[in-house]
Design an enzyme around this catalytic site. Sequence first.
Site, PDB file in Angstrom:
ATOM      1  N   ASP A  12       0.832  -1.210   0.000  1.00 19.03           N
ATOM      2  CA  ASP A  12       0.000   0.000   0.000  1.00 19.03           C
ATOM      3  C   ASP A  12       0.866   1.259   0.000  1.00 19.03           C
ATOM      4  OD1 ASP A  12      -2.449   1.329   0.008  1.00 19.03           O
ATOM      5  OD2 ASP A  12      -2.437   1.529   2.192  1.00 19.03           O
ATOM      6  N   ASN A  60     -10.989  -2.764  -5.224  1.00 17.89           N
ATOM      7  CA  ASN A  60     -10.271  -1.736  -5.988  1.00 17.89           C
ATOM      8  C   ASN A  60     -10.958  -1.366  -7.315  1.00 17.89           C
ATOM      9  OD1 ASN A  60      -7.004  -2.874  -4.875  1.00 17.89           O
ATOM     10  ND2 ASN A  60      -8.176  -1.124  -4.149  1.00 17.89           N
TER      11      ASN A  60
HETATM   12  C1  IPE Z   1      -5.311  -2.763  -0.137  1.00 17.44           C
HETATM   13  O1  IPE Z   1      -5.021  -1.424  -0.309  1.00 17.44           O
HETATM   14  C2  IPE Z   1      -5.315  -3.445  -1.470  1.00 17.44           C
HETATM   15  C3  IPE Z   1      -4.005  -3.600  -2.094  1.00 17.44           C
HETATM   16  C4  IPE Z   1      -2.854  -3.260  -1.576  1.00 17.44           C
HETATM   17  C5  IPE Z   1      -4.009  -4.209  -3.393  1.00 17.44           C
HETATM   18  P1  IPE Z   1      -6.189  -0.322  -0.440  1.00 17.44           P
HETATM   19  O2  IPE Z   1      -5.514   0.998  -0.487  1.00 17.44           O
HETATM   20  O3  IPE Z   1      -7.081  -0.671  -1.545  1.00 17.44           O
HETATM   21  O4  IPE Z   1      -6.992  -0.548   0.920  1.00 17.44           O
HETATM   22  P2  IPE Z   1      -7.724   0.495   1.876  1.00 17.44           P
HETATM   23  O5  IPE Z   1      -8.648   1.299   1.014  1.00 17.44           O
HETATM   24  O6  IPE Z   1      -6.646   1.309   2.497  1.00 17.44           O
HETATM   25  O7  IPE Z   1      -8.418  -0.359   2.879  1.00 17.44           O
HETATM   26  C1  IPE Z   2      -1.715   0.184  -3.289  1.00 13.50           C
HETATM   27  O1  IPE Z   2      -1.462   1.548  -3.288  1.00 13.50           O
HETATM   28  C2  IPE Z   2      -1.927  -0.368  -4.665  1.00 13.50           C
HETATM   29  C3  IPE Z   2      -3.322  -0.750  -4.963  1.00 13.50           C
HETATM   30  C4  IPE Z   2      -4.286  -0.785  -4.105  1.00 13.50           C
HETATM   31  C5  IPE Z   2      -3.623  -1.133  -6.328  1.00 13.50           C
HETATM   32  P1  IPE Z   2      -2.655   2.606  -3.292  1.00 13.50           P
HETATM   33  O2  IPE Z   2      -3.046   2.879  -4.698  1.00 13.50           O
HETATM   34  O3  IPE Z   2      -3.746   2.171  -2.405  1.00 13.50           O
HETATM   35  O4  IPE Z   2      -1.917   3.862  -2.706  1.00 13.50           O
HETATM   36  P2  IPE Z   2      -2.507   4.886  -1.624  1.00 13.50           P
HETATM   37  O5  IPE Z   2      -2.899   4.079  -0.435  1.00 13.50           O
HETATM   38  O6  IPE Z   2      -3.683   5.551  -2.256  1.00 13.50           O
HETATM   39  O7  IPE Z   2      -1.371   5.799  -1.346  1.00 13.50           O
HETATM   40 MG    MG Z   3      -4.163   2.445  -0.413  1.00 10.43          MG
END
Ligand code: IPE
Ligand code: IPE
Ligand code: MG
Length: 223
Positions: A12, A60
């Site tokens: 993340d 997502n």
């Molecule tokens: C979790 O991250 C999913 C992945 C790393 C693929 P998200 O950014 O989607 O999760 P939340 O929204 O912080 O729970």
């Molecule tokens: C994790 O990084 C990757 C996916 C969930 C695909 P994020 O895209 O959630 O990055 P932040 O949390 O918004 O910084």
């Molecule tokens: Mg995230």
Amino acid sequence: MNELKHIAIIMDGNGRWAKKQGLIRSFGHKAGANNVENILKCCLEFNVKNLSLFAFSTENWQRPKNEVDFIFSLFDDYLSKYKEKFKNEGVCFKVFGDITKLNQKLQNNILEFSEYTKNENKINFNLAINYGAKDELVRTFKKIQEKNLQINEENITKNLDISTDVDLLIRTGDCTRISNFMLWQCAYAQIHFTKTLFPDFSSLELEQIINDFLNTKRTFGGV
Ligand code: IPE
Ligand code: IPE
Ligand code: MG
């Protein structure tokens, strides 16, 4: 010392990483994808036999279409870039999650890649795409029902996408939640949350986390 057979990582913080440097979120996803190789290398050095990475969740899809499309174009690039490399380095590659919702070409590429590397045995590298732990459990129970099996821990474990228990769960990106990742397999995992955004998550930091894990006493309900 603990045995470390399985590391799972919630990757993340890609979007915030990009934003911090005035870039659009996609740059963060690209930087994150590039960082996976360092993490995999470190796991190979520590002889960790299973690495599971959360790349795209069942939740997502709610993101803007251009971001989702970009992430999926990265999967296409990733598969063509690493096919030979993984084979040469002993990496058995698998995608887990419900891949039936992905476009047919990507599904074919994924299956071809897995087939090509299925006998490699240095590490099982599992990438979660369209994965949610609740969805995995529902699919698992359906499989058990179709096979007319009893509902017990052994049959549930065997019919999951990934059957190996996670020893160490790491989440980068400064959020202390599990976000629907490997709930069954993490029942007894040690959990490490780091503020580091995934593109900056280095093999050095991973090494420190692994060493802490190896020196932590796990009691599994005993004393
Ligand atoms: C979790 O991250 C999913 C992945 C790393 C693929 P998200 O950014 O989607 O999760 P939340 O929204 O912080 O729970
Ligand atoms: C994790 O990084 C990757 C996916 C969930 C695909 P994020 O895209 O959630 O990055 P932040 O949390 O918004 O910084
Ligand atoms: Mg995230």
